[in-house]
Design a protein around this motif. Structure first.
Motif, PDB file in Angstrom:
ATOM      1  N   GLU A   1       5.797   4.613   1.561  1.00  0.00           N
ATOM      2  CA  GLU A   1       6.077   5.491   2.715  1.00  0.00           C
ATOM      3  C   GLU A   1       6.412   5.451   3.759  1.00  0.00           C
ATOM      4  O   GLU A   1       7.599   5.669   4.252  1.00  0.00           O
ATOM      5  CB  GLU A   1       5.036   6.172   3.302  1.00  0.00           C
TER       6      GLU A   1
ATOM      7  N   GLY B   1       2.633  14.006   1.152  1.00  0.00           N
ATOM      8  CA  GLY B   1       2.411  14.987   1.351  1.00  0.00           C
ATOM      9  C   GLY B   1       3.780  15.932   1.344  1.00  0.00           C
ATOM     10  O   GLY B   1       4.736  15.067   1.642  1.00  0.00           O
TER      11      GLY B   1
ATOM     12  N   THR C   1       0.722  -0.992  -0.272  1.00  0.00           N
ATOM     13  CA  THR C   1      -0.167  -0.187  -0.047  1.00  0.00           C
ATOM     14  C   THR C   1       0.888   1.539  -0.299  1.00  0.00           C
ATOM     15  O   THR C   1       2.149   1.072  -0.063  1.00  0.00           O
ATOM     16  CB  THR C   1      -1.215  -0.134   0.975  1.00  0.00           C
ATOM     17  N   ALA C   2       0.282   2.644  -0.063  1.00  0.00           N
ATOM     18  CA  ALA C   2       1.168   3.946  -0.146  1.00  0.00           C
ATOM     19  C   ALA C   2       1.531   4.488   1.075  1.00  0.00           C
ATOM     20  O   ALA C   2       2.595   4.524   1.104  1.00  0.00           O
ATOM     21  CB  ALA C   2       0.303   4.722  -0.334  1.00  0.00           C
ATOM     22  N   GLU C   3       0.646   3.798   2.207  1.00  0.00           N
ATOM     23  CA  GLU C   3       1.468   3.885   3.698  1.00  0.00           C
ATOM     24  C   GLU C   3       2.545   2.887   3.683  1.00  0.00           C
ATOM     25  O   GLU C   3       3.172   3.548   4.673  1.00  0.00           O
ATOM     26  CB  GLU C   3       0.409   3.714   4.816  1.00  0.00           C
TER      27      GLU C   3
ATOM     28  N   GLY D   1      -3.003   8.628   5.396  1.00  0.00           N
ATOM     29  CA  GLY D   1      -2.799   7.263   4.012  1.00  0.00           C
ATOM     30  C   GLY D   1      -2.047   8.339   3.108  1.00  0.00           C
ATOM     31  O   GLY D   1      -1.541   7.676   2.215  1.00  0.00           O
ATOM     32  N   GLU D   2      -2.372   9.419   2.604  1.00  0.00           N
ATOM     33  CA  GLU D   2      -1.570   9.956   1.936  1.00  0.00           C
ATOM     34  C   GLU D   2      -0.589  11.267   1.880  1.00  0.00           C
ATOM     35  O   GLU D   2      -0.662  11.283   2.704  1.00  0.00           O
ATOM     36  CB  GLU D   2      -2.924  11.291   1.434  1.00  0.00           C
TER      37      GLU D   2
ATOM     38  N   LEU E   1       2.748  12.471   5.731  1.00  0.00           N
ATOM     39  CA  LEU E   1       1.631  11.167   5.415  1.00  0.00           C
ATOM     40  C   LEU E   1      -0.326  11.409   6.504  1.00  0.00           C
ATOM     41  O   LEU E   1       0.508  11.162   7.659  1.00  0.00           O
ATOM     42  CB  LEU E   1       1.975   9.926   6.170  1.00  0.00           C
TER      43      LEU E   1
END
Length: 140
Positions: A23, A64, A18-20, A61-62, A58
């Protein structure tokens, strides 16, 4: 881009993580890198020209990112212009700053002190790591 970061981004693109998770992996990679001061030593030595503030966050979950680069010459010019402000206006500005929670005395800021501050900033790097944010302040 280093190979490990590329691998993480490839796994993200393939839907394997996942994106998380991506990161978190990238943040872990950054912790394993040499300290920022040694990375900055790779640039040619000379007078710093910019104050740089980089923030990676973060939220929900997005990821920045904020990247601000302020010319130190602008700071120098601002201090020289502040010398032209009447004392009563500086007093009012100081009162407003204090009421806003910024305990800063504009009457104490002198151009000759600014050069010493800029010289010290050139040798300084501030890094703040939190689970959902990474903040870095340095000169380049």
């Amino acid at each position: 881009m280093n190979e490990q970061r590329k691998d993480i981004l490839d796994m993200l693109a393939e839907g394997k993580i996942t994106a998380e998770e991506a990161e978190q992996l990238i943040a872990a990679l950054e912790h394993d890198q040499p300290p920022a001061a040694s990375r900055l030593d790779a640039r040619p030595k000379g007078k710093a020209k910019y104050l740089r503030v980089v923030v990676h966050t973060l939220e929900g979950g997005e990821p920045g990112r904020v990247d601000v680069r302020v010319p130190l010459q602008l700071l120098r010019a601002g201090v020289q212009l502040a010398a032209l402000i009447p004392p009563q206006a500086l007093d009012r500005a100081n009162t407003q700053l204090n009421q806003s929670g910024v305990p800063f005395d504009l009457t104490q800021l002198k151009p000759e002190q600014l050069e010493a501050l800029v010289d010290h900033l050139d040798e300084m790097t501030v890094e703040v790591d939190q689970p959902d944010a990474h903040v870095r302040v340095f000169c380049e």
